[in-house]
Write a protein that holds these residues in place. Structure first.
Motif, short mmCIF file in Angstrom:
data_model
loop_
_atom_site.label_atom_id
_atom_site.label_comp_id
_atom_site.label_asym_id
_atom_site.label_seq_id
_atom_site.Cartn_x
_atom_site.Cartn_y
_atom_site.Cartn_z
N ALA A 109 -0.76 22.91 4.83
CA ALA A 109 -1.21 22.42 6.14
C ALA A 109 -1.98 21.12 5.95
O ALA A 109 -1.85 20.18 6.75
CB ALA A 109 -2.09 23.46 6.82
N GLN A 110 -2.75 21.03 4.89
CA GLN A 110 -3.47 19.80 4.59
C GLN A 110 -2.52 18.70 4.17
O GLN A 110 -2.74 17.53 4.49
CB GLN A 110 -4.48 20.03 3.46
N THR A 111 -1.46 19.06 3.44
CA THR A 111 -0.49 18.04 3.04
C THR A 111 0.09 17.38 4.29
O THR A 111 0.22 16.16 4.35
CB THR A 111 0.66 18.65 2.22
N VAL A 112 0.42 18.21 5.29
CA VAL A 112 0.95 17.66 6.53
C VAL A 112 -0.06 16.69 7.15
O VAL A 112 0.28 15.55 7.51
CB VAL A 112 1.28 18.79 7.54
N THR A 155 0.84 -1.19 0.00
CA THR A 155 0.00 0.00 0.00
C THR A 155 0.87 1.24 0.00
O THR A 155 1.75 1.40 0.85
CB THR A 155 -0.89 0.03 1.25
N ILE A 156 0.64 2.10 -0.97
CA ILE A 156 1.36 3.37 -1.01
C ILE A 156 0.37 4.51 -1.08
O ILE A 156 -0.81 4.29 -1.37
CB ILE A 156 2.34 3.45 -2.20
N GLY A 157 0.85 5.70 -0.79
CA GLY A 157 -0.04 6.85 -0.77
C GLY A 157 0.51 7.97 -1.61
O GLY A 157 1.68 7.98 -2.00
N THR A 158 -0.35 8.93 -1.92
CA THR A 158 0.10 10.14 -2.59
C THR A 158 -0.81 11.29 -2.17
O THR A 158 -1.98 11.08 -1.86
CB THR A 158 0.08 9.97 -4.12
N THR A 159 -0.26 12.49 -2.12
CA THR A 159 -1.09 13.66 -1.84
C THR A 159 -1.14 14.51 -3.10
O THR A 159 -0.11 14.86 -3.67
CB THR A 159 -0.53 14.52 -0.68
N LEU A 160 -2.36 14.79 -3.53
CA LEU A 160 -2.56 15.55 -4.76
C LEU A 160 -3.65 16.58 -4.53
O LEU A 160 -4.51 16.39 -3.68
CB LEU A 160 -3.01 14.62 -5.89
N PRO A 161 -3.64 17.66 -5.31
CA PRO A 161 -4.74 18.62 -5.18
C PRO A 161 -5.96 18.17 -5.97
O PRO A 161 -6.08 18.45 -7.15
CB PRO A 161 -4.14 19.90 -5.80
N GLN A 172 -5.65 19.62 -1.38
CA GLN A 172 -6.18 20.91 -1.83
C GLN A 172 -5.09 21.94 -2.12
O GLN A 172 -5.35 23.13 -2.07
CB GLN A 172 -7.15 21.49 -0.78
N TYR A 173 -3.88 21.47 -2.40
CA TYR A 173 -2.74 22.34 -2.72
C TYR A 173 -2.38 23.22 -1.52
O TYR A 173 -1.67 24.19 -1.65
CB TYR A 173 -3.08 23.22 -3.95
#
Lengths: 302, 349, 414
Positions: free
Chosen positions: C97-100, C40-46, C93-94
């Motif tokens: 603070a949300q990325t963290v 399982t891997i993750g990614t953060t995207l807007p 959401q780009y």
């Protein structure tokens, strides 16, 4: 390095036309806010989101149902009217006797709901929205004036004029004005006051839809697109006087013109400061002349 | 809201026990989430002092949180001040700004104040970007990762206890404030300005005080948030957060501590779980043969729709918030009960 | 009265526990994110907000993993050594603070093995320290900030993928210096490290004297912050327009320039110049003149270009899009970017061994030297701990009538 525009008349006219055009967008949304405030004493924080939502409807008509722009535009106006009436009757009506605080919160809830609905139905992805005006500029006296800017200004002012004529010259318009000023007396005269309120919301949503459809070609259609416009519309409404329809439109034009010219010609103003400037204007007006340029001063001396 | 009946003491003790025990019953991420709940509870207490008691609306408390957060970020990273020491300073600066804001608040009422605070919340990020020298501009300020000076506590637990300790102290402070002389004066202001002035209550002082105190709380909350989140940027406290805070206050209930905690839980968890609330609703509708598809709760937009509808329902059915719900149920049952039991009254109106 | 208070407290306590308990059940695994059957891997995207067009990268990655999970590799097993790849996409959401918060959620609650391709310069900077402290791979970030390559030794758990902004700026700058020696350049850039770095690279080749005007716009500002700066740039009398911007701002800049009657030489940096964006700008402006002639740098095959019609990789791309993402525009380079990145990850994962650990994955990634059929012909992926820049071959490309066509030599820019 921020360069102010070196002053040439042709640049100036381009900036003026651009400023008035975007100002008319602010003005029509501001007028929508004023309309609702005058008829039902509610400040509709969701005005921008409803405008955005109806603009998405227009986009959907064009993209998924193959209509061309103007037919989609008019169908959307109809849909906007129905939406406004429905929202007033279904959501606002139960809160008729609620406090100001509660009503503001209701419109905020609507803001959140419409924003979420648009993202849910159409996804939050940014989309290009093709407007009806070609990109070829008018050449007047050697100056290239954007056809889009002129078109937006014309359509918005025309809508405002039509609405003005409606209120001034038709019986229904008269009834609505009466219901806003004196609901008790109007009822005695046979005016269905509750429906007047609903119609007020309907017309306001139509104004919002026009605002949205006119501005969308320049700023990409997305659920958040009207939030900045709403801010300017509030500033315009307050600047013009929140009870004054004329004030809202004039306020919008002034605000659009003012921020554009300041941004172009004042050297240290970067685009980062556009919103704070509009807002400082708003706050200053609220402090020193809360009735705005055209409103009546209501004295609350305590 | 206050009263030292034995039952109340027991209840608050139970709540305290639950707060203390929580970190030991769950994983580190959940602990951090409940730290954020504590942060929002502090902000909501501040907001409740302003809104619930003086009747004034603020759509701008995110802005005061941002001020506290930036003060912490700047002092901790540029001047080496220990993070925890920056918290009261963050609150103080925010409180001063709020106090100054209170002056113009005098002249505004209702909707105009809402607009002005909305404007404030929008201006703060732009000012943060413009003061790039101090604030790191759009990139913001990156703080150190959380650490714990106490060997027995992991950083997440340490910060959780710090947050809730501060929250409890501030709750107590709020209770004393609200029930002291000043508090009564503030409530008089809410109920009738004219009457309040004619009875000698100095409006300007109390309104500005309300703003100042309320902003102080939000500033403390913002400082804690910066420490927990280890970053503060112009986009950290958007207008949508100010709106969510107000919604949380309404949903939880503005005038009781339990309500504030419920509201804080709402603010922290609704964006994450609102979509999951929708699932059962959709299933229910499907069973009623309503033609509606299954909804993926992670679809963007779904949480907003759910929380907006919840807000509307709460406003309609339980305007005093969920914490006030038992009260309203009590009133309702009393009405029904009296109608059932005293029919003969109707004969003699 | 007492019952009321008791009832409410009980409800509140129950609610709190109900929320807490699921979290308590998460038991730490020996190797988070790796089980016998899955990785399982993750990614953060807007997924929302002004940069939401980049969400397409996630779709590309997901599509490619679906393909990997379904096909049989040479060893006869599906997935990678029989393990299915599970990708969790988190919306930040780009907003840093949300990325963290989302990254912590991925690492602490959902216990992902690694984060792949997180997007946003400031967003990934925000979590870099955290990822390194926790020793979780922050792989192939979707930003060209050169720090991710240059500071590899200091942050050995973080690594970039695409050619960095300095490299890109240098290549475009060299182009201007050699073909437009008397250019008067107007620059529109984002007001952050991404914008600064690119322009620094560009100016280092072109010389500061050539740049006659610079305007910045606020990150995540959206389309409305563009017309003002573009008008000012036009008024500077420049004949060359360099745009260093994210999708919406980039498209709006081109459209605005066109609407104002400005016809400069147009240079756009690669993150703002996919074929999809060019098409959007063309639609918005109502004329191909708005975008024809745009010069950018490229390092991946162009899915919209006739030159690559019969390329096996592009055909695979189109097939996969049809199968797993029907209805999406197949001329959009961002989907291809996502797939290419996913493939690089798969290659590194294979080299991490049959029982990969986070450390073995990072080691594989930091030493990956392989050809890649997704990149331009003649280029390779070349990574080493001393030079942690996986992709460093680029060419110039010019947009005309619906597609980019490459020109000039393949250049190794690092």
């Amino acid at each position: 390095m921020l360069l102010p525009l070196a002053f040439t008349w042709s640049e100036f006219f381009q900036q003026v036309v651009f400023g008035l055009s975007i100002g008319s967008v602010y003005g029509s949304l501001a007028l929508a806010i004023v309309l609702i405030y005058r008829t039902t004493r509610v400040v509709n924080f969701a005005q921008g989101e409803m405008a955005m939502f109806t603009t998405f409807i227009c986009w959907s008509l064009i993209t998924n149902h193959g209509l061309s722009f103007w037919p989609a535009f008019f169908v959307t106006l109809g849909a906007a009217f129905v939406l406004g009436v429905a929202v007033e009757r279904i959501v606002i009506r139960p809160f008729e006797h609620a406090s100001h605080l509660a009503l503001i919160l209701v419109t905020i809830a609507l803001f959140v709901i419409f924003n979420g609905l648009a993202a849910w139905i159409w996804t939050p992805e940014q989309r290009a929205f093709v407007g009806p005006f070609s990109a070829k500029p008018f050449i007047i006296g050697g100056v290239a004036i954007s056809r889009q800017d002129v078109g937006v200004l014309a359509v918005t002012l025309l809508t405002v004029a039509v609405l003005w004529a409606f209120f001034r010259f038709t019986k229904l318009g008269l009834a609505m004005r009466a219901a806003a000023i004196g609901p008790g007396a109007s009822r005695l005269m046979g005016v269905r006051v509750e429906w007047m309120y609903a119609l007020g919301w309907g017309f306001a949503t139509v104004l919002g839809a026009v605002s949205g459809m006119m501005v969308a070609p320049s700023i990409f259609l997305s659920p958040g697109m009207m939030q900045l416009v709403l801010i300017y519309a509030f500033a315009a409404a307050v600047l013009g006087g929140i009870e004054s329809p004329v004030g809202a439109v004039v306020g919008g034009l002034l605000l659009g013109l003012g921020t554009t010219l300041i941004g172009a010609y004042v050297p240290f103003v970067s685009s980062d400061l556009d919103v704070p400037i509009a807002f400082t204007i708003l706050v200053l007006v609220l402090l020193f002349r809360p009735a705005g340029l055209f409103g009546r001063v209501v004295v609350r001396r305590v | 809201m206050i009263g030292l009946s034995p039952l109340r003491v027991v209840l608050y003790a139970a709540l305290l026990a639950a707060i203390v025990a929580l970190p030991y019953t769950t994983g580190e991420f959940r602990v951090t989430q409940f730290s954020y709940v504590g942060v929002f509870a502090i902000a909501l207490v501040g907001l409740s002092i302003l809104t619930g008691i003086t009747g004034q609306i603020s759509l701008g408390h995110g802005g005061f949180m941002a001020i506290g957060a930036y003060v912490t970020g700047i002092l901790a990273m540029k001047y080496g001040v220990p993070e925890l020491a920056t918290i009261p300073l963050g609150g103080l600066v925010a409180g001063i700004v709020g106090f100054l804001f209170g002056f113009p608040a005098l002249r505004l009422a209702g909707v105009y104040l809402a607009l002005a605070t909305f404007a404030f919340a929008l201006i703060v990020p732009s000012v943060a970007i413009a003061m790039g020298e101090f604030t790191g501009g759009t990139a913001g300020i990156l703080l150190d990762l959380p650490t714990s000076p106490v060997g027995a506590l992991t950083p997440d637990k340490w910060l959780y206890f710090v947050t809730w300790a501060i929250a409890i102290v501030l709750f107590a402070g709020a209770v004393l404030f609200v029930n002291g002389k000043r508090g009564r004066a503030l409530r008089a202001v809410r109920d009738n300005e004219l009457a309040a002035t004619s009875s000698g209550v100095s409006l300007s002082r109390y309104k500005t005080l309300a703003f100042g105190v309320s902003a102080f709380y939000a500033g403390v909350a913002g400082s804690l948030y910066a420490i927990l989140n280890f970053i503060v940027t112009p986009g950290t406290f958007p207008v949508t957060l100010s709106i969510l805070l107000l919604a949380g206050l309404v949903v939880g209930g503005a005038t009781s501590l339990i309500g504030v905690i419920i509201g804080a839980i709402f603010v922290e968890f609704i964006p994450l779980y609102a979509g999951d609330v929708l699932g059962p609703v959709v299933n229910f509708l499907q069973r009623l043969q309503v033609p509606i598809d299954d909804v993926d709760p992670t679809t963007p937009g779904v949480p907003s729709v759910v929380y907006g509808v919840i807000l509307l329902l709460v406003l309609l059915i339980a305007p005093t918030g969920l914490a006030g719900l038992p009260g309203r149920i009590g009133v309702l049952t009393k009405r029904v009960y009296s109608r059932l039991n005293v029919p003969e009254r109707r004969a003699n109106p | 009265m007492r019952m009321k208070v008791l009832l409410v407290t009980a409800i509140a306590a129950a609610a709190a526990l109900l929320v807490a308990i699921p979290g308590a059940v998460a038991r730490p695994a020996a190797d988070p994110g790796v089980s016998a059957r899955t990785i399982t891997i993750g990614t953060t995207l807007p997924l929302s907000g002004s940069a939401s067009l980049y969400a397409r990268i996630g779709t590309g990655m997901r599509t490619y993993f679906s393909y990997i999970n379904a096909r049989r590799a040479r060893d006869g097993q599906r997935g990678v050594y029989g393990r299915q790849i599970v990708l969790r996409v988190y919306d930040d959401q780009y907003n840093e603070a949300q990325t963290v918060q989302q990254t912590r959620r991925a690492v602490e609650q959902d216990r992902v093995f690694a984060m792949l391709g997180g997007l946003g310069t400031e967003n990934q900077q925000a979590v870099r320290q955290y990822m390194n402290q926790r020793r979780v791979p922050q792989l192939y970030v979707s930003t060209g900030l050169s720090e991710f390559g240059r500071l590899y030794r200091r942050n050995p758990w973080s690594i970039g993928w695409q050619p960095d902004y300095v490299q890109e700026g240098i290549l475009l700058g060299s182009y201007v210096r050699s073909t437009l020696p008397n250019a008067r350049v107007a620059v529109l850039r984002q007001n952050d490290d991404y914008g600064r770095e690119f322009v620094a690279g560009f100016t280092s080749r072109v010389g500061a004297a050539r740049v006659v005007a610079t305007e910045t716009y606020p990150r995540a500002g959206g389309a409305s912050v563009i017309p003002g700066p573009v008008a000012r740039l036009r008024a500077s009398g420049a004949d060359t327009f360099l745009v260093v911007a994210t999708p919406v701002e980039s498209i709006t800049a081109l459209v605005t320039a066109y609407r104002l009657g400005w016809r400069p030489n147009k240079l756009v940096n690669s993150v703002g110049a996919t074929p999809g964006f060019m098409a959007a700008a063309r639609t918005s402006a109502g004329s191909a003149d708005a975008v024809n002639g745009v010069v950018t740098t490229t390092y991946l095959k162009d899915v919209a270009s006739p030159a690559y019609q019969n390329d096996p990789q592009v055909r695979l791309f189109k097939r996969l899009m049809e199968k797993y993402a029907p209805g999406q525009p197949t001329n959009e380079g961002l989907f291809f970017y996502g797939m290419a990145k996913a493939d690089t990850f798969i290659q590194a994962l294979y080299r991490a061994g049959r029982n990969p650990t986070r450390a073995s994955l990072m080691r594989a990634a930091a030493n990956l030297k392989i050809p890649s059929p997704w990149l331009l012909r003649g280029s390779r992926i070349t990574t080493s701990p001393g030079s942690a820049f996986p992709i460093r071959y680029q060419r110039l490309a010019r947009y005309n009538d619906g597609a980019f066509s490459e020109f000039g030599a393949l250049v190794k820019t690092r």
